[in-house]
Design a protein around this motif. Structure first.
Motif, PDB file in Angstrom:
ATOM      1  N   GLY A  17       0.598  -5.549  25.195  1.00 18.99           N
ATOM      2  CA  GLY A  17       0.064  -4.372  24.528  1.00 18.99           C
ATOM      3  C   GLY A  17      -0.078  -4.658  23.050  1.00 18.99           C
ATOM      4  O   GLY A  17       0.742  -5.371  22.474  1.00 18.99           O
ATOM      5  N   CYS A  18      -1.129  -4.130  22.455  1.00 17.51           N
ATOM      6  CA  CYS A  18      -1.334  -4.297  21.019  1.00 17.51           C
ATOM      7  C   CYS A  18      -2.269  -3.196  20.535  1.00 17.51           C
ATOM      8  O   CYS A  18      -3.411  -3.116  20.971  1.00 17.51           O
ATOM      9  CB  CYS A  18      -1.923  -5.667  20.699  1.00 17.51           C
ATOM     10  N   CYS A  19      -1.752  -2.354  19.674  1.00 17.65           N
ATOM     11  CA  CYS A  19      -2.558  -1.291  19.079  1.00 17.65           C
ATOM     12  C   CYS A  19      -2.186  -1.182  17.610  1.00 17.65           C
ATOM     13  O   CYS A  19      -1.090  -1.544  17.214  1.00 17.65           O
ATOM     14  CB  CYS A  19      -2.300   0.048  19.775  1.00 17.65           C
ATOM     15  N   GLY A  20      -3.124  -0.688  16.834  1.00 24.04           N
ATOM     16  CA  GLY A  20      -2.842  -0.565  15.418  1.00 24.04           C
ATOM     17  C   GLY A  20      -3.899   0.213  14.683  1.00 24.04           C
ATOM     18  O   GLY A  20      -4.809   0.787  15.274  1.00 24.04           O
ATOM     19  N   SER A  21      -3.755   0.207  13.390  1.00 24.16           N
ATOM     20  CA  SER A  21      -4.652   0.902  12.479  1.00 24.16           C
ATOM     21  C   SER A  21      -5.259  -0.127  11.547  1.00 24.16           C
ATOM     22  O   SER A  21      -4.537  -0.942  10.983  1.00 24.16           O
ATOM     23  CB  SER A  21      -3.867   1.913  11.640  1.00 24.16           C
ATOM     24  N   LEU A  22      -6.554  -0.078  11.379  1.00 25.35           N
ATOM     25  CA  LEU A  22      -7.218  -1.001  10.453  1.00 25.35           C
ATOM     26  C   LEU A  22      -7.195  -0.476   9.028  1.00 25.35           C
ATOM     27  O   LEU A  22      -7.190  -1.246   8.083  1.00 25.35           O
ATOM     28  CB  LEU A  22      -8.659  -1.251  10.888  1.00 25.35           C
ATOM     29  N   GLU A  23      -7.194   0.836   8.898  1.00 27.33           N
ATOM     30  CA  GLU A  23      -7.198   1.425   7.567  1.00 27.33           C
ATOM     31  C   GLU A  23      -5.977   2.322   7.412  1.00 27.33           C
ATOM     32  O   GLU A  23      -5.573   2.996   8.356  1.00 27.33           O
ATOM     33  CB  GLU A  23      -8.474   2.239   7.360  1.00 27.33           C
ATOM     34  N   PRO A  24      -5.398   2.338   6.225  1.00 30.45           N
ATOM     35  CA  PRO A  24      -4.211   3.178   6.000  1.00 30.45           C
ATOM     36  C   PRO A  24      -4.563   4.659   6.024  1.00 30.45           C
ATOM     37  O   PRO A  24      -5.502   5.083   5.353  1.00 30.45           O
ATOM     38  CB  PRO A  24      -3.716   2.738   4.627  1.00 30.45           C
ATOM     39  N   ARG A  25      -3.807   5.432   6.831  1.00 24.86           N
ATOM     40  CA  ARG A  25      -4.066   6.868   6.935  1.00 24.86           C
ATOM     41  C   ARG A  25      -2.801   7.713   6.902  1.00 24.86           C
ATOM     42  O   ARG A  25      -2.880   8.932   6.846  1.00 24.86           O
ATOM     43  CB  ARG A  25      -4.810   7.162   8.238  1.00 24.86           C
ATOM     44  N   ARG A  26      -1.630   7.068   7.015  1.00 23.40           N
ATOM     45  CA  ARG A  26      -0.371   7.818   7.078  1.00 23.40           C
ATOM     46  C   ARG A  26       0.764   6.934   6.573  1.00 23.40           C
ATOM     47  O   ARG A  26       0.579   5.732   6.403  1.00 23.40           O
ATOM     48  CB  ARG A  26      -0.115   8.299   8.507  1.00 23.40           C
ATOM     49  N   PRO A  27       1.944   7.511   6.355  1.00 29.01           N
ATOM     50  CA  PRO A  27       3.071   6.693   5.894  1.00 29.01           C
ATOM     51  C   PRO A  27       3.334   5.531   6.862  1.00 29.01           C
ATOM     52  O   PRO A  27       3.209   5.686   8.085  1.00 29.01           O
ATOM     53  CB  PRO A  27       4.242   7.675   5.881  1.00 29.01           C
ATOM     54  N   LEU A  28       3.674   4.393   6.311  1.00 28.14           N
ATOM     55  CA  LEU A  28       3.833   3.174   7.094  1.00 28.14           C
ATOM     56  C   LEU A  28       4.757   3.345   8.293  1.00 28.14           C
ATOM     57  O   LEU A  28       4.424   2.938   9.409  1.00 28.14           O
ATOM     58  CB  LEU A  28       4.329   2.034   6.195  1.00 28.14           C
ATOM     59  N   ALA A  29       5.932   3.933   8.105  1.00 22.44           N
ATOM     60  CA  ALA A  29       6.871   4.081   9.223  1.00 22.44           C
ATOM     61  C   ALA A  29       6.285   4.956  10.335  1.00 22.44           C
ATOM     62  O   ALA A  29       6.495   4.680  11.517  1.00 22.44           O
ATOM     63  CB  ALA A  29       8.199   4.646   8.737  1.00 22.44           C
ATOM     64  N   GLU A  67       6.541  -7.274  17.913  1.00 25.21           N
ATOM     65  CA  GLU A  67       6.141  -7.754  16.587  1.00 25.21           C
ATOM     66  C   GLU A  67       5.439  -6.634  15.834  1.00 25.21           C
ATOM     67  O   GLU A  67       4.594  -5.939  16.397  1.00 25.21           O
ATOM     68  CB  GLU A  67       5.201  -8.951  16.709  1.00 25.21           C
ATOM     69  N   VAL A  68       5.793  -6.479  14.582  1.00 28.65           N
ATOM     70  CA  VAL A  68       5.149  -5.501  13.706  1.00 28.65           C
ATOM     71  C   VAL A  68       4.431  -6.269  12.606  1.00 28.65           C
ATOM     72  O   VAL A  68       5.030  -7.108  11.939  1.00 28.65           O
ATOM     73  CB  VAL A  68       6.185  -4.535  13.084  1.00 28.65           C
ATOM     74  N   SER A  69       3.162  -5.976  12.429  1.00 29.76           N
ATOM     75  CA  SER A  69       2.376  -6.585  11.351  1.00 29.76           C
ATOM     76  C   SER A  69       1.901  -5.475  10.420  1.00 29.76           C
ATOM     77  O   SER A  69       1.315  -4.497  10.869  1.00 29.76           O
ATOM     78  CB  SER A  69       1.157  -7.322  11.920  1.00 29.76           C
ATOM     79  N   VAL A  70       2.159  -5.646   9.138  1.00 29.04           N
ATOM     80  CA  VAL A  70       1.717  -4.681   8.134  1.00 29.04           C
ATOM     81  C   VAL A  70       0.503  -5.277   7.445  1.00 29.04           C
ATOM     82  O   VAL A  70       0.560  -6.393   6.926  1.00 29.04           O
ATOM     83  CB  VAL A  70       2.840  -4.379   7.121  1.00 29.04           C
ATOM     84  N   LEU A  71      -0.593  -4.545   7.464  1.00 23.76           N
ATOM     85  CA  LEU A  71      -1.836  -5.050   6.895  1.00 23.76           C
ATOM     86  C   LEU A  71      -1.878  -4.822   5.390  1.00 23.76           C
ATOM     87  O   LEU A  71      -1.401  -3.811   4.883  1.00 23.76           O
ATOM     88  CB  LEU A  71      -3.037  -4.362   7.535  1.00 23.76           C
ATOM     89  N   SER A  72      -2.470  -5.777   4.718  1.00 27.40           N
ATOM     90  CA  SER A  72      -2.752  -5.586   3.297  1.00 27.40           C
ATOM     91  C   SER A  72      -4.035  -4.758   3.206  1.00 27.40           C
ATOM     92  O   SER A  72      -4.764  -4.616   4.182  1.00 27.40           O
ATOM     93  CB  SER A  72      -2.912  -6.944   2.608  1.00 27.40           C
TER      94      SER A  72
END
Length: 188
Positions: free
Chosen positions: A65-77, A108-113
């Motif tokens: 499974g892998c889902c995420g956000s490409l653009e920041p929209r809410r607090p990171l946590a 795994e957690v990846s935080v996007l720049s």
């Protein structure tokens, strides 16, 4: 096992908090608890920043499974909490995660720049600008990002552009046959 991407440039305590947030999101859903996620007011400032993330689940090195956000929209946590649940229970490529699988999951957690616009004249120039293992890519065609398109919106574009996925385990839908995947762009 759990890992936080070093590219997140977060200090170790924040990385550990994000991993435990992702694990808690999945565990609460498996236990059918109606938890709503972490309280932003109780978080360190860096985890309250509006950021984008991806949460990836693998079992024995195979994508689960892998889902995420490409653009920041809410607090990171909160983003990590939401993406962890989506990765485990809403990734359309997989059935929802079962409790018996959870004990074998690598998380795994990846935080996007922040996204940066890269204007290039051809594929070679693009490849020269990317750093493997560090850069991600959001593809836009004629000014429109294609990552969030539905299958119906994307189908007409497939006649104009060609996407090549090099990792068949993370790019092909295991619910479809190879024939269905190949035939999909030809359907009208």
């Amino acid at each position: 096992a759990m890992a936080a991407s070093q590219s997140a440039r977060l200090e170790p305590r924040s990385r550990a908090l994000l991993l435990s947030t992702a694990a808690a999101a999945i565990e609460s859903q498996l236990a059918r608890r109606p938890d709503t996620g972490p309280d932003p007011a109780a978080l360190p400032p860096v985890l309250r920043e509006t950021r984008a993330s991806f949460v990836t689940l693998t079992i024995e090195g195979v994508l689960r499974g892998c889902c995420g956000s490409l653009e920041p929209r809410r607090p990171l946590a909160i983003d990590v909490w939401s993406n962890a649940r989506a990765s485990a229970f809403q990734d359309p490529r997989f059935e929802p995660l079962e409790p018996r699988e959870w004990v074998r999951v690598d998380l795994e957690v990846s935080v996007l720049s922040p996204l940066e616009r890269v204007i290039v004249c051809d594929e070679a120039a693009l490849i020269a600008r990317l750093a493997p293992g560090e850069d991600g890519l959001v593809i836009a065609w004629r000014g429109r990002a294609i990552s969030g398109l539905t299958a119906g919106e994307f189908r007409p574009l497939r006649r104009e552009i060609q996407l090549i996925f090099q990792d068949p385990h993370s790019s092909l839908n295991p619910r479809l046959t190879v024939g269905e995947i190949i035939a999909d762009p030809l359907r009208t």
